[in-house]
Design an enzyme around this catalytic site. Structure first.
Site, PDB file in Angstrom:
ATOM      1  CG  ASP A 292      -1.934   1.111   1.188  1.00  0.00           C
ATOM      2  OD1 ASP A 292      -1.785   2.043   0.378  1.00  0.00           O
ATOM      3  OD2 ASP A 292      -2.894   1.047   1.967  1.00  0.00           O
ATOM      4  CG  ASP A 311      -2.847  -0.033   6.624  1.00  0.00           C
ATOM      5  OD1 ASP A 311      -3.001  -1.265   6.561  1.00  0.00           O
ATOM      6  OD2 ASP A 311      -3.705   0.769   6.236  1.00  0.00           O
TER       7      ASP A 311
END
Length: 449
Positions: A292, A311
């Site tokens: 990401d 994350d």
């Protein structure tokens, strides 16, 4: 103890549709609204003696707002799939629609407090607030899958708690199929583009991202891989408050990495050097990549000069055969050997069986542009480079070859997503990094000691 944030006064909140049928009806209403707008605009232009094209009627500012706003309201897989398309198929989509989908990378609304409390009751049980000294109902971040809240437990732990939107996990497959059907029927996706592999991978990736127990395990695994690298900090998972839909982690401080724009040049160079070095370790040593590219996943602790990594829902493992093919692709790009680049790209899966020589060379042109920082001797100045524009132009030249469009394998799409994000961050911070020196230790296939 809960604070006094119980009123739903924030206009940026909206309830997440949880049921399959309610989500399907939302998408149906979106299609109807777009069709009605096209009819009205077509009638108006015909009355003026014009003969508009369907694409001109479809890609109006009003329809752009309809699509982006409705996907943002739905959140979950509908929004996430739009985000994936905007990054992974951007060169194949009309520029106007790419702009619509690009809005989704930053446009998410928090769920109302009542809905949040219901999710926490379901995961922690009624009376869960007895464990907390403070719990902030106002999220510090909201995205496609969930939102993040800060809290402090009675025993003094300061936590960042990611709470998944209700119904997201159950609606992934139908959301992806429904959005793809909507885009196909509307003509926004080229009929010659085989999105089947992308649909399957989007579903697989989204199911992984919606499994917070799995993300917690990946975070702990990644922290172990970086245990010998003090330049990085990662949050610790708190298992007693983590479920499949709630991920509780130690709260990390720091400042947004973009705020380093005004830091000394040497510090900006150092930070991006760390991130590019980490990318090469992910690819060639770990075979595990956090894919990401969102800038919000990086923060910087000014006092300790350490990078904070956040994350890990989009973390994916890479087979050794794919890793070796990328090593050969990069090494041959550094050497300017187009023939070996073509062999490596074929091994990765870039070329369809019917690709022509012209299309093959156009793909290799894109690779050569993308590998320019690796081929450059010394520090590459991302801030003074027009590389993004040249990659875009090469991609557009390829996209005009409609008969040769071929969806690359998912591993390639997600790796490019990550590398492209680092390029953008380096350009944003005007960093200068010797990418070639970072890669060359891996060029022979042996990880550096």
């Amino acid at each position: 103890m809960r604070d006094d944030e119980r009123s739903e006064h924030d206009a940026n909140t909206s309830a997440v549709p949880g049921g399959r049928w309610s989500r399907l009806l939302r998408l149906g209403a979106l299609a109807g609204g777009v069709a009605g707008s096209m009819l009205a605009e077509g009638t108006r232009q015909f009355a003026q003696g014009k003969r508009p094209r369907i694409s001109d009627l479809l890609l109006t500012p009003a329809n752009a707002r309809r699509v982006a706003d409705q996907l943002a309201q739905l959140r979950g897989a509908a929004m996430k799939f739009g985000q994936l398309l905007s990054m992974d198929a951007g060169d194949l989509l009309p520029p106007e629609f790419g702009a619509i989908l690009a809005r989704l990378r930053a446009d998410a609304r928090a769920m109302p407090m009542r809905q949040l409390a219901s999710v926490l009751d379901a995961n922690w049980g009624h009376g869960w607030d007895r464990h907390f000294r403070q719990f902030s109902f106002t999220p510090v971040a909201a995205a496609s899958i969930g939102q993040v809240h800060l809290a402090q437990t009675k025993d003094g732990r300061r936590l960042a708690i990611k709470v998944q939107y209700p119904g997201v996990r159950q609606s992934i497959d139908s959301d992806v199929d429904n959005v793809a059907t909507l885009l196909r029927i509307s003509g926004l996706l080229p009929s010659s583009l085989d999105v089947g592999p992308l649909l399957r991978e989007a579903k697989r990736q989204l199911h992984a991202e919606a499994d917070y127990l799995g993300e917690g395990a990946l975070l702990s695994r990644y922290a172990g891989l970086l245990a010998d690298t003090p330049e990085f900090m990662l949050p610790e998972v708190h298992g007693d408050l983590t479920t499949e839909s709630v991920l509780s982690m130690s709260c990390m401080g720091g400042v947004p990495v973009e705020s380093l724009l005004h830091a000394p040049q040497a510090e900006r160079d150092r930070v991006l050097g760390l991130l590019f070095r980490l990318l090469f370790r992910e690819i060639f040593e770990f075979h595990l990549i956090q894919t990401d590219p969102n800038f919000a996943n990086y923060r910087y602790d000014v006092a300790s000069r350490r990078l904070i990594l956040l994350d890990f829902g989009a973390t994916r493992g890479y087979p050794a055969v794919v890793v070796d093919a990328y090593r050969r692709l990069m090494a041959s790009a550094v050497a300017g050997d187009r023939q070996e680049m073509s062999v490596a790209a074929s091994a990765i899966g870039y070329f369809g069986a019917d690709i022509g020589e012209r299309q093959r060379q156009l793909v290799l042109d894109v690779f050569l542009h993308a590998c320019e920082p690796l081929r450059h001797a010394g520090a590459y100045d991302f801030g003074n480079s027009d590389l993004p524009a040249r990659i875009r132009d090469a991609g557009l030249a390829l996209s005009t070859e409609r008969d040769s469009w071929h969806t690359p394998p998912a591993d390639a799409l997600f790796l490019h997503r990550k590398a492209g994000g680092l390029y953008l961050l380096a350009a944003r911070l005007k960093a200068r990094v010797d990418i070639r020196a970072l890669f060359l230790p891996y060029a022979s296939g042996q990880a550096p000691s």
